[in-house]
Design a protein around this motif. Structure first.
Motif, short mmCIF file in Angstrom:
data_model
loop_
_atom_site.label_atom_id
_atom_site.label_comp_id
_atom_site.label_asym_id
_atom_site.label_seq_id
_atom_site.Cartn_x
_atom_site.Cartn_y
_atom_site.Cartn_z
N ASP B 327 15.28 -4.55 -32.61
CA ASP B 327 13.98 -4.65 -33.18
C ASP B 327 13.97 -3.14 -34.88
N GLN B 328 13.63 -1.96 -33.92
CA GLN B 328 12.74 -0.92 -34.74
C GLN B 328 14.20 -0.82 -35.26
N LEU B 329 15.45 -1.30 -35.25
CA LEU B 329 16.59 -0.65 -35.17
C LEU B 329 16.85 -1.10 -37.02
N MET B 330 16.31 -2.79 -36.76
CA MET B 330 16.38 -3.13 -38.19
C MET B 330 15.35 -2.77 -39.17
N ASP B 331 13.97 -2.87 -38.10
CA ASP B 331 12.88 -2.05 -39.22
C ASP B 331 13.45 -0.79 -39.69
N LEU B 332 13.46 0.23 -38.58
CA LEU B 332 14.02 1.75 -39.85
C LEU B 332 14.77 0.99 -40.83
N GLY B 333 16.18 0.53 -41.26
CA GLY B 333 17.29 0.16 -41.83
C GLY B 333 16.40 -0.63 -42.90
N TRP B 334 16.00 -1.13 -42.64
CA TRP B 334 15.49 -1.94 -43.80
C TRP B 334 13.78 -1.86 -44.41
N LYS B 335 12.95 -1.32 -43.64
CA LYS B 335 11.89 -1.11 -44.71
C LYS B 335 11.55 0.51 -44.45
N ARG B 336 12.10 1.32 -43.87
CA ARG B 336 12.57 2.68 -43.83
C ARG B 336 13.23 2.96 -45.11
N LEU B 337 14.55 3.28 -44.27
CA LEU B 337 15.72 3.75 -44.79
C LEU B 337 15.55 3.39 -46.74
N ILE B 338 16.06 2.25 -46.79
CA ILE B 338 16.11 1.55 -47.90
C ILE B 338 14.97 1.64 -48.86
N PRO B 339 14.54 1.59 -49.05
CA PRO B 339 13.26 1.99 -50.18
C PRO B 339 13.03 3.82 -50.51
N LEU B 340 12.96 4.29 -49.28
CA LEU B 340 13.03 5.69 -49.14
C LEU B 340 14.56 6.13 -50.10
N SER B 341 15.91 5.96 -49.92
CA SER B 341 16.96 6.47 -50.33
C SER B 341 16.44 5.54 -52.05
N LEU B 342 16.25 4.50 -52.50
CA LEU B 342 16.97 4.07 -54.04
C LEU B 342 15.58 4.23 -54.15
N GLY B 343 14.15 5.21 -53.53
CA GLY B 343 13.15 5.49 -54.48
C GLY B 343 13.87 7.02 -54.61
N TRP B 344 14.30 7.88 -53.50
CA TRP B 344 14.55 9.33 -54.34
C TRP B 344 15.85 8.99 -55.51
N MET B 345 17.19 8.04 -54.75
CA MET B 345 18.35 7.76 -56.27
C MET B 345 17.30 7.75 -57.43
N LEU B 346 16.40 7.36 -57.89
CA LEU B 346 15.43 6.74 -59.10
C LEU B 346 15.19 8.27 -59.45
N ILE B 347 14.49 9.37 -58.70
CA ILE B 347 13.69 10.24 -58.72
C ILE B 347 14.84 11.43 -59.47
N VAL B 348 16.01 11.71 -59.07
CA VAL B 348 17.05 12.29 -58.87
C VAL B 348 18.04 11.51 -60.01
N ALA B 349 18.41 10.57 -60.74
CA ALA B 349 18.71 9.51 -61.77
C ALA B 349 16.75 10.26 -63.04
N GLY B 350 15.83 10.41 -63.33
CA GLY B 350 15.03 10.92 -64.28
C GLY B 350 15.09 12.58 -64.19
N PHE B 351 15.54 12.96 -62.52
CA PHE B 351 15.52 14.42 -63.22
C PHE B 351 16.88 15.01 -63.66
N LEU B 352 17.26 14.21 -63.41
CA LEU B 352 19.29 14.50 -64.49
C LEU B 352 18.94 14.28 -65.93
N VAL B 353 18.29 13.32 -66.35
CA VAL B 353 17.49 12.97 -67.57
C VAL B 353 16.83 14.22 -68.28
N ALA B 354 15.84 14.64 -68.07
CA ALA B 354 15.02 14.89 -68.19
C ALA B 354 13.17 15.33 -67.34
N PRO B 355 12.98 16.95 -67.18
CA PRO B 355 12.37 17.25 -65.74
C PRO B 355 10.77 16.11 -65.90
#
Lengths: 186, 412
Positions: B327-355
């Protein structure tokens, strides 16, 4: 244009993909064991992916495998495993009352429609891309992205919203509260 | 076949595929396979030696110098053993499953650029078995296919523990694929191309252009965690947890079929180390002295050094980290890594357009995270009461309500 498209490698690729698709599709309905049927479905999906690659739709081919073969059929298998296929269901009664006749009519209409389409329209247009010519280098991901996020933005976002609604609905329907006394009386 | 020319310079010769090109392609494939097989043998030896060093043991030492031939001896022993198929097994699927793991493992390695470009007999040759236009997506597709091998191996054994293991494996691999995909999207965004060759060449101008630094370290960390989970290697090896599941999904396998699973596992470990190097550490990029005729050797050396470094990290993980609970493994995957990577992807996409857009995206993502954190804490401390149950819609109870009232009758 058509003559140019029919080189030996392309015919071989087409034959392979068609064979994969047909054998898989027939297997899905002909095989008794549900797990084997799911495996046949994967075979069909891979065949379709090969066909996509042959049409230079690489992105579509990859997505076909990642989403359909990699996620959706895995979920099918997951459910099949949980329900257990050891207990074969013996169906003693006719499960489809009267539907078979309708199914035959439906098949006739579909096949007829396809034949009519083939007779009326061009068999092979020869074009590999509808939106623009495939320019060397940029690849079709670029074209696809531009099309989806400009021309077809509304349809794309509407589909996304539809999927989210479906997921939220499924969660809502499947949600079970732990039972408490007052809920039972209500 | 002219569309191949968009990614591979070998095919630019006006679409004509001559004998020389066919020979080059076949030799590349054979060399790739040979390299993979050799490195698997060395990797198994390396792992056993490194772990025995970390545990103050000696490890294999009898066969060959430093025990180098131990893996060959083990392989020979496995092949000579009796091949058992359990009577409850689904024979076809049981025989098919090992190959569903092995084939994706081999194909994925074909994606990895080992060095730069060579010119052989007037043809420019990429030191990479294939550079398909769909590029890095093939990695995701193949990891999707290899789920079936594990899943079907467990199911077709007709035995309880392998089945439990395969259910765990499929859930785990699908959960971590989402985070994996999102970090790959971040890399693809900054490269502007799916082709693995372009991903590597865009990082060629020095350490500051490596994706590890260019993207912030977060996608790299998420990728390493997710790929370790995809590999089912420690600390994410709940699939093969010996104390709970006997031997995991391959409990019933023996002889050659077991050897295939073992081989594929180590192939995947090597390939994924190579993929990490390719995506985040510039692949074969590195300092090269200007020596005539030998310049092409240095990128290969850099690539090997980096890959062996990561292979060592995997061994290190195995020796030092305790296994996660499921259950720790599932928590880490769904509740931590997916939001983290999704959010970071949006930030990187934003910086690619303009600071400006980047900072705005950062603010939006932070807001979303705080809402998410609030939701998690609410979910953990929630008291189930009458208010938390949704009111009925209309006069008829929802199907869920009927199910609930009928199934909860005898439960308490």
């Amino acid at each position: 244009m058509i003559a140019a498209a029919y080189t030996t490698p392309s015919v071989l690729v087409f034959a392979t993909s068609a064979l994969l698709i047909l054998v898989g599709a027939i297997g899905v309905i002909a095989v008794k064991n549900p797990v084997h049927a799911a495996l046949c479905l994967i075979m069909t999906l891979i065949g379709v992916a090969v066909a996509f690659v042959a049409q230079s739709a690489d992105f579509l081919a990859a997505v076909q495998i990642i989403v359909y073969a990699g996620a959706i059929v895995v979920l099918f298998l997951f459910v099949i495993m949980f329900l257990g296929v050891d207990r074969r269901e013996h169906i003693h009664f006719e499960p489809l009352v009267g539907q078979r006749a309708f199914a035959a009519v439906g098949v006739a209409i579909t096949v007829g429609g396809l034949i009519a389409l083939m007779a009326k329209s061009h068999w092979v247009s020869g074009a590999t891309s509808v939106t623009t010519k495939l320019s060397a280098g940029s690849g079709n991901v670029h074209e696809l992205g531009t099309a989806v996020f400009t021309t077809y933005l509304f349809a794309f976002e509407a589909t996304a919203a539809l999927l989210i609604i479906a997921v939220v609905g499924a969660v809502l329907l499947a949600r079970r509260e732990r039972p408490i006394q007052s809920e039972k009386e209500a | 076949m002219s569309w191949l020319a968009t990614t591979d310079p070998l095919f630019t010769n006006s679409g004509h595929v001559g004998l020389a090109i066919i020979v080059i392609v076949v030799v590349k494939m054979l060399l790739g396979l040979g390299l993979l097989m050799t490195s698997v043998i060395l990797m198994i030896w390396f792992e056993r030696k490194a772990i025995s060093d970390m545990q103050s043991r000696i490890g294999p030492q009898r066969w060959g110098p430093f025990g180098l031939l131990q893996t060959l001896a083990d392989g020979l022993k496995l092949i000579l053993k009796e091949d058992l198929i359990p009577s409850e097994a689904d024979r076809t699927v049981f025989k098919l499953a090992p190959f569903l793991v092995l084939v994706p493992a081999i194909i994925t390695f074909g994606l990895v650029p080992i060095g730069g470009t060579l010119t052989i007999a007037g043809h420019k040759v990429l030191l990479q078995v294939a550079n398909p236009p769909m590029g890095i997506l093939l990695l995701l597709a193949m990891s999707g296919i290899s789920v079936y091998g594990v899943m079907l191996a467990g199911w077709s054994s007709g035995s309880k523990y392998p089945l439990l293991s395969s259910v765990r494996a499929s859930a785990q691999m699908i959960s971590y694929e989402a985070a994996l995909g999102m970090t790959i999207v971040t890399v693809v965004l900054v490269t502007g191309s799916l082709s693995v060759h372009n991903i590597v060449t865009s990082q060629a101008d020095g350490v500051w252009h490596w994706n590890l630094i260019r993207l912030g370290v977060v996608p790299f960390v998420v990728f390493v965690i997710a790929i370790t989970a995809e590999l089912n290697r420690p600390p994410f090896d709940v699939v093969e947890a010996e104390s709970e599941l006997v031997g995991g999904f391959h409990t019933e396998y023996s002889s050659f079929r077991f050897a295939i699973f073992f081989l594929a596992e180590y192939m995947n470990t090597i390939t994924m180390s190579a993929i990490i190097v390719t995506l985040f550490l510039g692949g074969p990029a590195g300092w090269a002295p200007n020596v005539a005729h030998l310049k092409w050797l240095f990128p290969i050396a850099w690539f090997l050094v980096k890959t062996v470094g990561f292979a060592f990290c995997y061994i290190w993980f195995r020796a030092s980290l305790p296994r996660f609970r499921y259950d720790q493994l599932m928590d880490l995957g769904w509740k931590r890594l997916i939001p983290l990577s999704l959010g970071w992807m949006l930030i990187v996409a934003g910086f690619l357009v303009a600071p400006g857009w980047g900072f705005m995206m950062g603010a939006v993502v932070l807001l979303a995270y705080s809402v998410l954190a609030r939701a998690f804490s609410l979910g953990q401390t929630r008291e189930v009461g009458v208010d938390s149950v949704l009111p009925m819609v209309g006069a008829r109870p929802l199907p869920g309500e009927v199910l609930r009232s009928s199934s909860d009758e005898g439960s308490d």
